[in-house]
Scaffold this active site. Structure first.
Site, short mmCIF file in Angstrom:
data_model
loop_
_atom_site.label_atom_id
_atom_site.label_comp_id
_atom_site.label_asym_id
_atom_site.label_seq_id
_atom_site.Cartn_x
_atom_site.Cartn_y
_atom_site.Cartn_z
CD GLN A 40 18.22 14.03 34.84
OE1 GLN A 40 17.48 14.25 35.78
NE2 GLN A 40 19.43 14.52 34.77
CG HIS A 60 14.02 11.32 19.16
ND1 HIS A 60 12.92 10.67 19.66
CD2 HIS A 60 15.10 10.69 19.69
CE1 HIS A 60 13.31 9.68 20.45
NE2 HIS A 60 14.63 9.68 20.49
CG ASP A 73 16.21 7.24 22.06
OD1 ASP A 73 15.56 8.19 22.54
OD2 ASP A 73 16.41 7.09 20.83
NE ARG A 98 13.28 14.71 44.30
CZ ARG A 98 13.80 15.62 43.48
NH1 ARG A 98 15.10 15.82 43.42
NH2 ARG A 98 13.02 16.36 42.72
CG HIS A 142 12.88 15.52 37.38
ND1 HIS A 142 13.43 15.35 38.63
CD2 HIS A 142 13.85 16.13 36.65
CE1 HIS A 142 14.67 15.82 38.65
NE2 HIS A 142 14.94 16.30 37.45
CG ASN A 186 13.36 18.52 40.01
OD1 ASN A 186 13.85 18.50 41.14
ND2 ASN A 186 14.09 18.76 38.93
CD GLU A 187 16.60 21.89 39.83
OE1 GLU A 187 16.84 22.17 38.65
OE2 GLU A 187 17.49 21.60 40.65
CG ASN A 327 16.48 20.34 43.87
OD1 ASN A 327 16.05 19.76 44.86
ND2 ASN A 327 16.15 20.00 42.64
CE1 TYR A 329 23.41 19.10 42.21
CE2 TYR A 329 21.39 20.36 42.23
CZ TYR A 329 22.04 19.16 42.05
OH TYR A 329 21.34 18.03 41.73
CD GLU A 397 17.94 17.45 41.96
OE1 GLU A 397 18.88 18.01 41.35
OE2 GLU A 397 16.85 17.19 41.44
C1 NOJ Z 1 18.90 19.62 38.69
C2 NOJ Z 1 17.90 18.63 38.19
O1 NOJ Z 1 16.82 18.41 39.06
C3 NOJ Z 1 18.50 17.33 37.72
O2 NOJ Z 1 17.66 16.79 36.78
C4 NOJ Z 1 19.89 17.60 37.21
O3 NOJ Z 1 20.44 16.46 36.61
C5 NOJ Z 1 20.75 18.04 38.37
N1 NOJ Z 1 20.16 19.17 39.06
C6 NOJ Z 1 22.20 18.35 38.00
O4 NOJ Z 1 22.26 19.37 37.07
#
Ligand code: NOJ
Length: 492
Positions: A40, A60, A73, A98, A142, A186-187, A327, A329, A397
């Site tokens: 990212q 791509h 990229d 992190r 990730h 991750n997730e 994580n 949200y 997160e």
């Molecule tokens: C989940 C992910 O771990 C992360 O890569 C993502 O950008 C954020 N939460 C927000 O969606």
């Protein structure tokens, strides 16, 4: 804040209370962190020996997969901006940063020969962080599996457990002397339901109720193996902690009826329990195992669509955690429904068998189905405490998406979450050890490209320099960390 009065607000849609911000200081050893991930932010997608990951090849070959047809990229160009990134991380005053390591930089062939240039990159980043008093909090995976391994079946290949754990060992070996916290995956829910269920994430395989469960089974086994490698080969000399970062929404029962409560509980098991139960308790949650087995039988299958662990596997996986990475949200309301009829092909929704909705008075955001309900973190933390024997929890997160506006709502969101987290720590004795904002800066938000912004720092993607500028919410977080407090007049 008092969350249960907000539950009444939800039920009766009336305002019975105001948000009262917790005024007790966070403990002096509380982890205040900020997060990013390799694909990212890094860019440099084919530099210094790096091979393509599934995200490189997907964006791509199919730009339409991403809302603005963009890709990673260049992203934030962090591959070339170690000093600049560490300077802005330092500006926030966080204790930890992190970030994730790109498998494709360390082992371009997925397995085998190590790419020293890739190792040097992360060594440099870690050194720069440590020189500035920031502790690295490292995610090993990730979402960016090497394409070369995907070509051999990726996560679904039974060799994945060895491929991944060899890569993890290399990470411990090369970086472990300087890393206090590791996240294996991750997730996994997003990896598996996104990558192999709905197909909305790379590698974009659509196989709801089938391959998504095989993926979960594989990821849990790979996690456990990496944990054991760390535990037996590295822990005594490196002294770090290692776990997994699991994601879930908070699920609010639509009413206090036993059936709605049971439905919300089941949803937590489908999102968290599928991964957390094997790791924290041993084996999948009974409710999931039983449901999927029964539905599989009714579909005429001679075995469950959810692969079963052997007793040896259950014993090997149980206990492979040093903390609970969460994580979190947003939230949904969950309502019990009649069990959906059995159908072929199966679907995740039918397996879960609940009705999901968002009340119209919950505040929305720029992201579809993402609402601002900080009070929902407190019951979620309590559920984790009660279900998994009171583990130390690190919120790995939490963050707010916008189109670049509404930064005041990001500040409101972060303050609200931290306040309810502090309430849970003080009033419910939930052990929360740390909190990490997503994200340090705007970055490539997967299928939403650069349309969505999570950053405490704005990134100017139109400038070659990718200029980073702190937002007011970043200034706010900085002050929270300085004072370990959410209000002007804090008490110890
Ligand atoms: C989940 C992910 O771990 C992360 O890569 C993502 O950008 C954020 N939460 C927000 O969606």
């Amino acid at each position: 804040m008092y969350s249960y009065c907000c539950f009444l607000v939800f039920l009766f849609n009336i305002c019975l209370c105001e948000d009262i911000i917790n005024n007790k200081r966070f403990p002096s050893d509380f982890i205040f962190s900020v997060g990013t991930s390799a694909y990212q932010i890094e860019g440099g997608w084919n530099e210094d020996g790096k091979s393509p990951s599934i995200w490189d090849t997907t964006v791509h070959s199919n730009p339409a997969f991403i809302e603005d047809s963009s890709n990673g990229d260049i992203a934030c160009d962090s591959y070339h901006k170690i000093e600049e990134d560490v300077a802005i991380i330092k500006e926030l005053g966080v204790t930890h940063y992190r970030f994730s390591i790109a498998w494709t930089r360390i082992l371009p062939n997925g397995i085998g020969e190590v790419n020293e240039a890739g190792v040097a990159h992360y060594k440099k980043l870690i050194k720069e962080l440590k020189n500035n008093g920031i502790s690295p909090f490292v995610t090993i995976f990730h979402w960016d599996i090497p394409q070369v391994l995907q070509d051999m079946g990726g996560i679904l290949n039974s060799s994945f457990v060895s491929w991944y754990s060899d890569y993890a060992r290399e990470c411990f070996n090369r970086f472990g002397d300087d890393v206090g916290y590791w996240i294996t995956f991750n997730e996994p829910q997003q990896i598996c339901t996104g990558g192999y269920g709905s197909g909305v994430f790379a590698p974009a395989v659509k196989s709801e109720g089938l391959l998504e469960y095989l993926c979960a089974y594989q990821v849990v086994k790979a996690h456990a193996k990496a944990w054991h490698i760390y535990d037996s080969e590295f822990r005594s000399k490196q002294n770090g902690k290692i776990s997994i970062a699991l994601d879930t929404l908070a699920f609010v029962p639509a009413s206090s009826s036993p059936s709605d409560k049971e439905a919300a509980n089941r949803m937590l098991h489908f999102t968290l329990g599928l991964y957390a139960n094997p790791i924290f308790l041993g084996d999948y949650p009974y409710v999931i195992k039983a449901r999927i087995a029964a539905r599989s039988a009714a579909e005429g299958r001679n075995r469950s669509r959810l692969p079963e662990f052997t007793q040896d596997e259950i014993d090997y996986i149980r206990g492979t955690h040093d903390f609970f990475g969460l994580n979190a949200y947003s939230a949904f309301v969950i309502e019990a429904i009649e069990d959906p009829p059995v159908q072929n092909p199966p679907s995740t929704w039918q397996d879960q068998g609940v009705n999901i909705y968002i009340p119209s008075h919950w505040e929305g955001t720029a992201q579809y189905h993402f609402v601002v309900v900080p009070w929902t973190i407190r019951p979620l933390l309590n559920w984790i405490k009660n279900t998994y024997n009171n583990p130390g929890i690190i919120i790995t997160e939490n963050g707010y998406p916008s189109k670049g506006d509404k930064d005041d709502r990001r500040e409101y969101y972060i303050r609200g979450y931290l306040s309810y987290i502090r309430d849970a720590m003080i009033e419910d004795d939930v052990s929360v050890l740390g909190y990490s904002v997503w994200s340090l800066m705007d970055n490539f938000e997967w299928t939403l490209g650069y349309t969505l912004k999570y950053g405490l720092f704005n990134v100017d993607f139109s400038s070659a320099n990718r200029t980073r500028t702190i937002r007011p919410s970043g200034e706010f977080y900085k002050k929270v960390i300085q004072t370990r407090c959410l209000v002007e007049n804090c008490v110890e």
